[in-house]
Structures are given as C-alpha cells and as structure tokens.
Design an enzyme around this catalytic site. Sequence first.
Site, PDB file in Angstrom:
ATOM      1  N   CYS A 288       0.808  -1.225   0.000  1.00 50.09           N
ATOM      2  CA  CYS A 288       0.000   0.000   0.000  1.00 50.09           C
ATOM      3  C   CYS A 288       0.836   1.268   0.000  1.00 50.09           C
ATOM      4  O   CYS A 288       0.542   2.217  -0.739  1.00 50.09           O
ATOM      5  CB  CYS A 288      -0.988  -0.011   1.157  1.00 50.09           C
ATOM      6  SG  CYS A 288      -0.253   0.098   2.816  1.00 50.09           S
ATOM      7  N   HIS A 346      -2.919   1.581   6.744  1.00 50.28           N
ATOM      8  CA  HIS A 346      -3.119   1.584   5.299  1.00 50.28           C
ATOM      9  C   HIS A 346      -2.783   2.978   4.789  1.00 50.28           C
ATOM     10  O   HIS A 346      -3.099   3.978   5.439  1.00 50.28           O
ATOM     11  CB  HIS A 346      -4.555   1.213   4.932  1.00 50.28           C
ATOM     12  CG  HIS A 346      -4.810   1.224   3.451  1.00 50.28           C
ATOM     13  ND1 HIS A 346      -4.059   0.494   2.567  1.00 50.28           N
ATOM     14  CD2 HIS A 346      -5.721   1.899   2.702  1.00 50.28           C
ATOM     15  CE1 HIS A 346      -4.497   0.704   1.339  1.00 50.28           C
ATOM     16  NE2 HIS A 346      -5.495   1.566   1.393  1.00 50.28           N
ATOM     17  N   ASP A 369      -6.945   6.188  -3.826  1.00 53.35           N
ATOM     18  CA  ASP A 369      -6.264   5.015  -3.280  1.00 53.35           C
ATOM     19  C   ASP A 369      -5.961   4.014  -4.394  1.00 53.35           C
ATOM     20  O   ASP A 369      -6.859   3.360  -4.916  1.00 53.35           O
ATOM     21  CB  ASP A 369      -7.150   4.356  -2.219  1.00 53.35           C
ATOM     22  CG  ASP A 369      -6.447   3.218  -1.494  1.00 53.35           C
ATOM     23  OD1 ASP A 369      -5.311   2.882  -1.864  1.00 53.35           O
ATOM     24  OD2 ASP A 369      -7.042   2.668  -0.546  1.00 53.35           O
ATOM     25  N   ASP A 411     -17.833   0.218  12.363  1.00 55.54           N
ATOM     26  CA  ASP A 411     -17.935  -0.525  13.618  1.00 55.54           C
ATOM     27  C   ASP A 411     -17.291  -1.902  13.447  1.00 55.54           C
ATOM     28  O   ASP A 411     -17.341  -2.487  12.361  1.00 55.54           O
ATOM     29  CB  ASP A 411     -19.395  -0.715  14.020  1.00 55.54           C
ATOM     30  CG  ASP A 411     -20.034   0.570  14.518  1.00 55.54           C
ATOM     31  OD1 ASP A 411     -19.303   1.552  14.739  1.00 55.54           O
ATOM     32  OD2 ASP A 411     -21.267   0.587  14.671  1.00 55.54           O
TER      33      ASP A 411
END
Length: 695
Positions: A288, A346, A369, A411
């Site tokens: 990444c 990330h 991204d 969550d």
Amino acid sequence: MDCTQRETHIGVVHNGGCRLKVVKLEAAENTASHETQGLSRTQLVVRRGKPFKLTLLFSGRSWNPRSESLVLEVCLGGLSERIPVRISDRRSCSLAWSATVHPGDVQSRSVTVHMCSPVLSAVATYQLLLHIEDVQSRMSLAVGTFVLLCNPWLKDDPVFMPLDVHTQEYVKSDYGLIYMGTHLNVRNRPWSFGQYEPGVLEACLQLLQVSPQHLRDQDRDYLRRADPAYLSRVVCQMVNCNDDMGILEGRWQGGYTAGVNPTEWSGSADILHRWLSSNCSPVRYGQCWVFAAVLCTVMRVLGIPSRVVTVFNSAHDSDGNVKITEFYTSTGEKLGLSKDSIWNFHVWVECWMKRSDLGASFDGWQVVDPTPQERSAGVFCCGPCPVAAIQRRCLGAPYDASFVFASVDADVVRLIVRDGAVVGRRVDTECVGQRIYTKSLSSDRPEDLTLTYKGLKSETTAAGSSCQQPSKKRTTVSLEASLKIDKVLLLGESIRMCVTVTNRRSRSRVVMQHVSAQVKEYNGSPQESFWTAHRELHLPPCQALTLHHVIPHCQYEAVLAGDHIVNVAVVVKDVRTKERVLAVREFNMSPPQISIQIEGGDSVQVNQEHTAHVSFTNQLTETLVGAVLTVKASGLLQEDQEARLLILEPGETIEKKVSIRATSPGTKLLMATFSHSHSPSIVSRSFHKVSVVTA
C-alpha cells in the site's frame, strides 16, 4: 541537449517575404516563471493558463504584420487549433488559446511571442507548428513540442492552492514521510518522490498514453484530461497493473525472489525508471505505501497537489455494510473466517482540487487510493472521494465514499465462537481509524487529520438523501476485561502485558481467563497462536483484578519478523453463567536503530565526494551470528556496499564507511539494513535524508 538551450534552427526559411532563422523556446526563463525547473532536461515544461515566451529570429528584414500573418498551431492527437499571432499590450489568458506580440517588438528582427493556453487545457505533450502566410504563399514549420501541466499557482485552475507554503510542500517537494506500524507505536520512513530525477516526467506522461482510456479513444481522453478528477482516477487505475499496463504488481504473501521486497523501496524514481525501460511491464512488488507514494509522485509531476496519508486500523469492508466482523475462539485465538479485515495501517493519497461535478462544499482534499482492494466501476481504483463527504457521512458521493468511510469509521463486531455457535459478542465503535497522519508542512512531525475525516463526536449532520449518521449505541455489561501493553517494545525484549478483569455485580464470581498471542501481517489474518495462558480467577463483588503476563524473547523470535504485528486477545468466561467478554490489543515491536552520519552535514553538493559513516551496535543480551550491514542509495551510490562480521557480541559495533557522490540536485535517501543469520526474518532498517544542492 539541455532544455535551457533548446531552440529550433530553421536555417533560412522564407515565404517570399520575411526570412525566419531561429525559433527559441526560452526554456530557462519559462521554467523559472512556471515553477517547472528541473522537471525535464530535454523538453519545455509549462503550466496551463499562464503565458510563456518563444522568440522568433528573422534574417534580412523583420516581420511585416501588415502583409504577413504569423499563425501558431497546437496539435494533440487528432485535435488541433490555429492561434493567430496578434499585436497587443495585453497578455492575459482567456478560455481560448492566444498568442500576442508587443507593439514595440514588431519592427525588430527578434520577435517575442507570448503564448497562453486556456486554464482548462489537457495535461499532455503538445506539438507546436508555426505558419508564415501572405497573399501569395504559406510556409509551415515544426517548431517542436512542449509539455503542459496543471497550474496550482493560478486562481482559476481547479487545483489552485492559495498559499506558497502549501504548493512548496504538496507540489514542489521531492521528499516525504510515510507513517507505518500501529497507532500505539507509530514509525515513519522517508520517501524520495523523485520528480526531478531524469526520466520521471517522461514516465508519468507515458502512463497517460498507455491508459485504457487513451487507447480506447485518444481524442476523448485528451479532452477529459483538463479535469483533475478524471486525471486522478486514470492515474490511480494505472499505478497498479491489475487491469492494464500499470506500474506496480502487488504482493502480500509468499516470497519476493521474482522481484523486490516492498520494504526495500525508498523512492519512486527507481520504480518509474524500471517500468518505462521495460516497455511498461509491471514492476515487482508493491504494497500500500509503495502504491501510494508512486501515485503521489505522478500527481505532483502533473501539477496536482498531493500528500501521502496513513490510516491506522484501517478497515477493509468487503461487503459494503460499513461493519467489520471478526471471529475469535473461546480461548482467545483470532480466526481468519471473515472476508472483512482491519489493516494495522493503510496508506493512500489525498489530492487537492475543486469538484465541479459535486459543488463547492466538496472541494478540497480528495482520497485517491491505488492499492488494488475492491473494484470501482469495474476496475481496481478508489476515488477521488471528497474528505468532506466522509466527515459529513455522505456515503453516496462519488467516488467510493462508502468504502472510504468504512476504512476510517466502521464498527467492528467481534464474535466469540464455540462449536459453530456464537457464545459472545462485542461491538467496538472506536477501533477503526484510531489516527490518520500525514507529514506536516515544512516539518518531519506528523499532522493529525483524524478530525477532518471523523469530526467531533458531539457533531451532528443534517439528514439528506445521500448523507447519514450511523448510530453507535453503548451497552452496559456486568463483566469487563481490558488488556494493556507496558511500553513500546524493542525486538529482543520480553513482551510484558497486564490483563484487568472487572466484576460489576454485587456477588462473587469464578471466571476463566484465556490469553492468546499470535503473529500477523499488517494487512492480514493472524497465524496460529505462539503463546497462550489460562487461569481460573475468583472475583470479589464490584472489584477488579489485574494479572501480569510475560512472553520471553525466545518464545517469539522464531515467528516474529521485523515488520510483523502481534495480536493478543483475552477471553474471560463466567464459569456459572457462561457469560464471555473479549479484549484485544495489537502492537508492533521496534527494531534496533542503525546510525548514519554524513561528514560535514546532511547538505552536499552535486558531483562532490562525501563520506558517510554507517554503524550498528548490538544492544541485545545475546550474540548475533552472521551479521551483515548493507548500505544503498539511489542517486548517491553506484552499487550497494556491505560490511560483514561472523560474530557480533553484545555491545559490539559493526560499521561501514562509504563514499557518496550525487549526480543531480534534490533530496536523496541513504538506506541501511542490518540482518543476522540467527533470526534472518528480523531486519533493522534506517533511512537518512541527504539534501543535494548545486555548487
């Protein structure tokens, strides 16, 4: 030929009237005016919406505008536009191409033409022609090419940034920091974006030329390249090679013998050079932070302000429900049963632009991204997604807002399973997006961007068709467990942690405590447990007990590599009621540091020899066998340098003195690695920034 001397020698060409001898592109003056110095040694590079100069040198007599017309023509693929040269005092640009000559220059044999592109011109390499016309004849000349980039210094450009400190950091700077590790132990590594290295501009332009969008319809692609949102999406897709002739091939599992270990890269230039010189074959391998850093380089070269951003505890939501599900055994071992995952960190990129397709409220930083995780409109790319849309919970905003939101604020539902049944459940609303960091302006300190994505917890947003505020409810439990690591740990030290179990009821309880430690990659599922502990506890009413646990170095050294994470989980079970609670902690361990020092300081001159001292001292209590200290530096060393010692005793130092010589100005990185055969997977790496200036 150096671009500062670039000119087109015509010989003596005439159309029966004036005779044209030389066309000079005035590269030195134009690049200084357009903030493009150093981007190319062979091409004129200018920015859209701002006039640039070219000089026409005539032989014999001067140009006579009453009988002769000068017409410039710009060509881009099958598109072209004729630009009559007009005599005017005004040099302002408009929505169309323009070319003007000051009235005082007309009678001279040296005529300076001020040429300007529309502010919404395509980013590309243009062909430039010159036509000399009169009533009897027309002469056409190929003047050459020039590269047109976005203009963050121009107010009307969608990528405009008003402050010089911002354009300096996010466009011109060729050096950055990438934050890694965990939110409990943040580490950084420098990165050389390398936009001033020879060949980097050419690689970035070639990237656009071999994109699927260009290969399908080049003229349509050229027309759309005026839009930075379109450009960023094309480049994002092309940084990975999953769908096209992209730059990098990703690899997260297995070995790297067929390429380069992603941890070995320290700059973008080497990657871009390899891709371009291999006829656009993918470079192996990236993860990444490598994908993001290369994307940041390309965007800065194209003139779009960009910065590398790290999200700690970044969620990968595979099913789009903005929830991450994790599974644990009843003894605390994490299971790899879910397609969802949480990466300890990330890295992506933020690009600065106006979003004319969405409205002014979504202008500013956009998430882009390039790491190939999920498909967006059928291809592996993500964004540009407005950061403002994430903060306001506008999950329907293009592009990929729901996925980006989950990355920073999903969550986490943790389920304890036994014999295929769920026997415990906990919802963690705080875990994801613990910290969001980027490099600060003009500083190596981190800037915390968390609130720009998540806002204040007390904030509410107006409801709308595409904006929503996910509810996050807290429940009261009678049994609680927490897990704490004593400090930031150094590889080679014992892991010390404490588990606190709290009884909220007014009666005594007997509970079983199960603790499990596992190794995991920063973006993957954990391996089998390498250490466990089990104990029965008697909890007095309304009280808490704290137990301390120690994992000696000898119990993790065989499984823990330098870049790996330790996942520790505790499950506490009420023996009578079968109630279970879970606490989880993930942390990384810091490798010993390598010392790097440059004689005379960290600022060196081009083509002058300097000496660097690199050393590693064994701070562990054990002897290290087969010690190797390696030094490498793109742009400073022609080949890697090594020092070896068969045995490195505790307190002993291995060192290497190297001679460095920089061939071009800019920021270079000296990288040193230390390894030993006793634990070959544990490697220490250090980086040192070297500023190279011209004499």
